[in-house]
Design a protein around this motif. Structure first.
Motif: not given
Ligand code: MN
Ligand code: PEP
Length: 338
Positions: A102-104, A272-274, A298-300, A309-314
């Motif tokens: 995960p991001c966080a 993910s952040h890219a 990779i964010e999962c 945080s960052d659910g949209m890219q997970s």
């Molecule tokens: Mn993140």
């Protein structure tokens, strides 16, 4: 370094400049033109600054031949560096590292569940932020020490080494003890005191590219870490800020071959952040593998819509598993493996 003096520079100024450069331990080869004098400096010029030399009123142009970095420079260290992260080797010739999570860090149970899921899908290392550099002070700032302890628990449960972002020097002891790979985030790429401090750490460092950093500035940040005693640096490209709005950042895919040409260090890609959008993560990850990346981060998340945080890219674990399957095919096509 090639230095051109101004037209009709008086002989005594030419001699003054020659003895200045000789005083730095350099040899000065001079080309006497009809009106111009050109110096070719021979020796190590990494400690010289073009701008400082241009401050001399008789200098009109300065051209570097040698890059301003030395310890990261492939010219002085031709063989690839392989970085060992808790037993996982990252670098050229090694399997492509698959780092996911995960991001966080949001909780012990949530983290352990996603850790087991990504491991099953093929991940070899777990990511999770406990200290989060958020744009808004009102957004979730991370669980702090508690989050680091949950990462430690997930490591014990799955056996996967963990990567987490260090934001300040006061947490170095905690990271030295519990984190296998110390992430320096994009926002701290030019926090030189922090770079010097991680340079004194024993743990390897994942150095993300600043969102507006040139490749040379990024390499100079790695140089800071190595110059302070820590040779285990892995670059991580996470996209740079451009005018484009359809993606969160713009992935600079050319940095993969450039970093490999200019330096001897490994480079991994953060799609993910890219991209900032989960549906773009897989194609961009595959492109990174094709271009020679030594790993992916990779964010999962098990429930991206509810991520802190960052659910949209997970990616959900199933989508991550799908990415891994295709990444294996691409890796094989370019002579690598996962
Ligand atoms: Mn993140
Ligand atoms: C992250 O990895 O969650 C992160 C904040 O990344 P970056 O520093 O690349 O924005």
């Amino acid at each position: 370094m090639i230095i051109t003096l101004k037209k009709d520079t008086p002989q005594k100024e030419v001699e003054r400049l020659i003895s200045q450069f000789e005083g730095y331990g350099l040899r000065v080869n001079i080309i006497h033109g009809q009106n111009w004098n050109v110096f070719g400096l021979v020796g190590d010029t990494t400690h010289l600054s073009e701008r400082d030399i241009l401050a001399d009123e008789w200098v009109t142009n300065v051209q570097r031949v040698q890059a301003p970095y030395k310890l990261t420079n492939r010219m002085f260290h031709p063989e690839d560096t392989v970085v060992d992260v808790g037993g996982i080797k990252i670098g050229a010739g090694q399997p492509i590292a698959l780092i996911a999570g995960p991001c966080a860090v949001e909780g012990d149970e949530e983290l352990c569940r996603i850790a087991e899921d990504v491991k099953k899908a093929g991940a070899t290392m777990l990511r999770g932020g406990a200290y989060k550099p958020r744009t808004s002070p009102y957004s979730f700032q991370g669980l702090g020490t508690k989050g680091i302890m949950y990462l430690d628990h997930a490591r014990q449960l799955t056996g996967m080494p963990v990567v987490s972002e260090l934001m300040s020097e006061d947490k170095i002891d905690e990271f030295e003890k519990y984190v296998d790979l110390v992430q320096i985030g994009a926002r701290n790429m030019q926090n030189y005191n922090l770079l010097k401090a991680v340079g004194k750490m024993k743990k390897p460092v994942l150095l993300k590219r600043g969102m507006s950093a040139t490749i040379e500035e990024w390499i100079m940040s790695a140089e800071y870490i190595i110059a302070n005693g820590n040779p285990n640096v892995i670059f991580c490209e996470r996209g740079i800020r451009t005018f484009e709005k359809y993606t969160r950042n713009t992935l600079d895919i050319a940095v993969i071959p450039i970093i490999k040409e200019k330096t001897h260090l490994p480079i991994i890609i953060d799609p993910s952040h890219a991209t900032g959008n989960w549906s773009l993560v897989k194609p961009v990850a595959l492109a990174a593998v094709a271009a020679g990346a030594d790993g992916l981060i990779i964010e999962c998340h098990n429930d991206p819509a509810k991520a802190w945080s960052d659910g949209m890219q997970s990616l959900k674990p199933d989508n991550f598993a799908d990415l891994v399957r295709d990444a294996a095919k691409v890796a094989e096509a370019v002579g690598r493996s996962l």
